[in-house]
Design an enzyme around this catalytic site. Sequence first.
Site, PDB file in Angstrom:
ATOM      1  N   LEU A   1     -31.676 -26.459  79.254  1.00 54.86           N
ATOM      2  CA  LEU A   1     -30.881 -26.622  80.479  1.00 54.86           C
ATOM      3  C   LEU A   1     -29.844 -25.509  80.624  1.00 54.86           C
ATOM      4  O   LEU A   1     -28.654 -25.760  80.856  1.00 54.86           O
ATOM      5  CB  LEU A   1     -30.221 -28.009  80.470  1.00 54.86           C
ATOM      6  CG  LEU A   1     -31.218 -29.179  80.437  1.00 54.86           C
ATOM      7  CD1 LEU A   1     -30.501 -30.509  80.247  1.00 54.86           C
ATOM      8  CD2 LEU A   1     -32.072 -29.204  81.705  1.00 54.86           C
ATOM      9  N   HIS A   2     -30.331 -24.262  80.527  1.00 52.70           N
ATOM     10  CA  HIS A   2     -29.433 -23.100  80.565  1.00 52.70           C
ATOM     11  C   HIS A   2     -28.447 -23.162  81.741  1.00 52.70           C
ATOM     12  O   HIS A   2     -27.240 -23.281  81.566  1.00 52.70           O
ATOM     13  CB  HIS A   2     -30.239 -21.806  80.725  1.00 52.70           C
ATOM     14  CG  HIS A   2     -31.241 -21.535  79.666  1.00 52.70           C
ATOM     15  ND1 HIS A   2     -30.927 -21.502  78.333  1.00 52.70           N
ATOM     16  CD2 HIS A   2     -32.563 -21.237  79.750  1.00 52.70           C
ATOM     17  CE1 HIS A   2     -32.020 -21.199  77.631  1.00 52.70           C
ATOM     18  NE2 HIS A   2     -33.024 -21.039  78.475  1.00 52.70           N
ATOM     19  N   ASP A   3     -28.991 -23.009  82.942  1.00 54.59           N
ATOM     20  CA  ASP A   3     -28.126 -22.803  84.112  1.00 54.59           C
ATOM     21  C   ASP A   3     -27.369 -24.055  84.531  1.00 54.59           C
ATOM     22  O   ASP A   3     -26.173 -23.962  84.875  1.00 54.59           O
ATOM     23  CB  ASP A   3     -28.959 -22.260  85.276  1.00 54.59           C
ATOM     24  CG  ASP A   3     -29.417 -20.824  85.032  1.00 54.59           C
ATOM     25  OD1 ASP A   3     -28.923 -20.198  84.077  1.00 54.59           O
ATOM     26  OD2 ASP A   3     -30.273 -20.345  85.790  1.00 54.59           O
TER      27      ASP A   3
END
Lengths: 343, 343
Positions: free
Chosen positions: B264-266
Amino acid sequence: MPEVPDAQTVQTTQSVQTTQNTETRSVPLFLDCDTGVDDALAIAWLAAAPGVDLVGVGAVSGNIAAATGARNTLDLLAMLGLPDVPVHLGAHDFLDHPFTGGAPHVHGADGTGGVPLPRAATELSGVHAAQALVDAAHEHAGELRVLAIGPLTNVALALEIDPDLPRLVRELTIMGGAAMAPGNVTPVAEANIHNDPLAAARVVEAGFDLMVIGLDVTMHQRFEEEHRQALLAAGTPVTRVLGEVLEFYYAFYAQRFGRPCSVLHDPLAAAVATGDVVPSLAPRVPVVVDSTEGPGRGQTIADLRGLYHGFPDSPPVGPGVARVALEIDGDFGAVLLERLLTL
Amino acid sequence: MPEVPDAQTVQTTQSVQTTQNTETRSVPLFLDCDTGVDDALAIAWLAAAPGVDLVGVGAVSGNIAAATGARNTLDLLAMLGLPDVPVHLGAHDFLDHPFTGGAPHVHGADGTGGVPLPRAATELSGVHAAQALVDAAHEHAGELRVLAIGPLTNVALALEIDPDLPRLVRELTIMGGAAMAPGNVTPVAEANIHNDPLAAARVVEAGFDLMVIGLDVTMHQRFEEEHRQALLAAGTPVTRVLGEVLEFYYAFYAQRFGRPCSVLHDPLAAAVATGDVVPSLAPRVPVVVDSTEGPGRGQTIADLRGLYHGFPDSPPVGPGVARVALEIDGDFGAVLLERLLTL
């Protein structure tokens, strides 16, 4: 095996003899070092390790100048009852730049934290450390284990003498690098590799069966003040000197940990080389050394992208590949102390 | 605030209104992105976040070409009930090298995993993303929060337009880098930074109050298949599209984790920027970006040598300094899902 010079080494020698009596073959091991406080602990470990045949020791600049480290090594080996182990002076300068003084703030200007060692009568071999390593590799072809706990200059020079060295050496264990952990001389570089990145790059590319013991594991294995007091209290000449030598080193690490203590870089690598300590996680992965002049200079870049799935694509032994120790379980400080108290 | 275009966005808009009704001031936020599967989740987070006033969105090349990402952003914003948020096309090429196609194997050639978005009637602003960022910073001087979840090209170009930008912007949160964790496009480099290391280096040196949300934290916060199924089952146009878009992304991450899932980088960076998620460990430390052509190219080198003693020497906000998130507690996947189910 070395002669027994006096009482304080009886236990060590007995251990070795016991191993020989049960017909376990002794393991020929060549050490390259820059003695150095934690190098001294590593040498003591090797002296006390059952079944280890220390066939020679090379000296390289790093913590201190090669000649200073060589003298310390001679004196320590004599104290440890190993005066016949040949000590070979190696490179003073690094492959592409000069030695500039080492780390006197960590190891003291003499490499032994300002504690004078009893001067031994033994002298250097007269053979360059790189040549001595090549000679030992041929004499013990396929069997020799090499432990390098300083900059890799001598090993790189040995590769120039004989590029076939990786096929002759059974395993090369190095203390060096930081894969995920912070570096110690730059944010990403560990001192041994940063001292001579070009040498490290050549050694990594040479194709040794290579085990890398870096800051990822060494920063988590420590001697506390109680260990040092136990060494002093044991009161043998060796344990007393080791306890005294550690005081200066502890003062440096107080800046890192907020209390006097010592990480166990070199002795941990020695214990892995002798097979007494087996990393619980040490994937074999691609490794390159950053030898640019950029901010990553001296970093050992290990490809740990398989971390989240158990390293499913580990390559075989080969150029640019190494086992990189990431986890070592247990309390090595306790193991080391127990071993040193036999000295 | 944007108009309410249809029923599916009522909940979002209600949340924002509720916040306004309780007289909590709305936070002006400018987003720069390369939409992108996880960018889509981040945009959805911002749309659903109470108290956030999304004043503009810049598009940069990264996951896909800037123009493609800009189109995706327009379509998503319309779906999310925010058709009036201006979208500004920014840099197609990076500062010192061209864009070469992005990561279609991760995000699909269209950036949305092959799932066509309903085409909105809205169009680009006609203002370059870098200029729009500068304009927003002046309009909301001292208050604007900037969230950059793609390469930092547009932000670096904005610094060329107005070097005073770091004093105008309240906080810059970026998704990028890997401090101790492995990289994702090289062993040490994360994609956003590696795409334009020169831009990242300039942004880090500019003196923003900078928060770095990198792989150290984003790789540990995940959506599993059950989260995706919950989005699909919720059945609103937005949740259904997000669930469908994630399928392609999950297939890529199956290679990393051994099962279909998504990091869930961004959205994690978005949640930090909106203040909903606070890292449990994010020391302010010196940071440099390796913009050499060596093996460390694109690495964010954070000086974490204080790790073993609680970072006693953390510097103040300034050039070459950033807060680097190392630990985020809790299950952000659950928080994100709950938020998205309000859409």
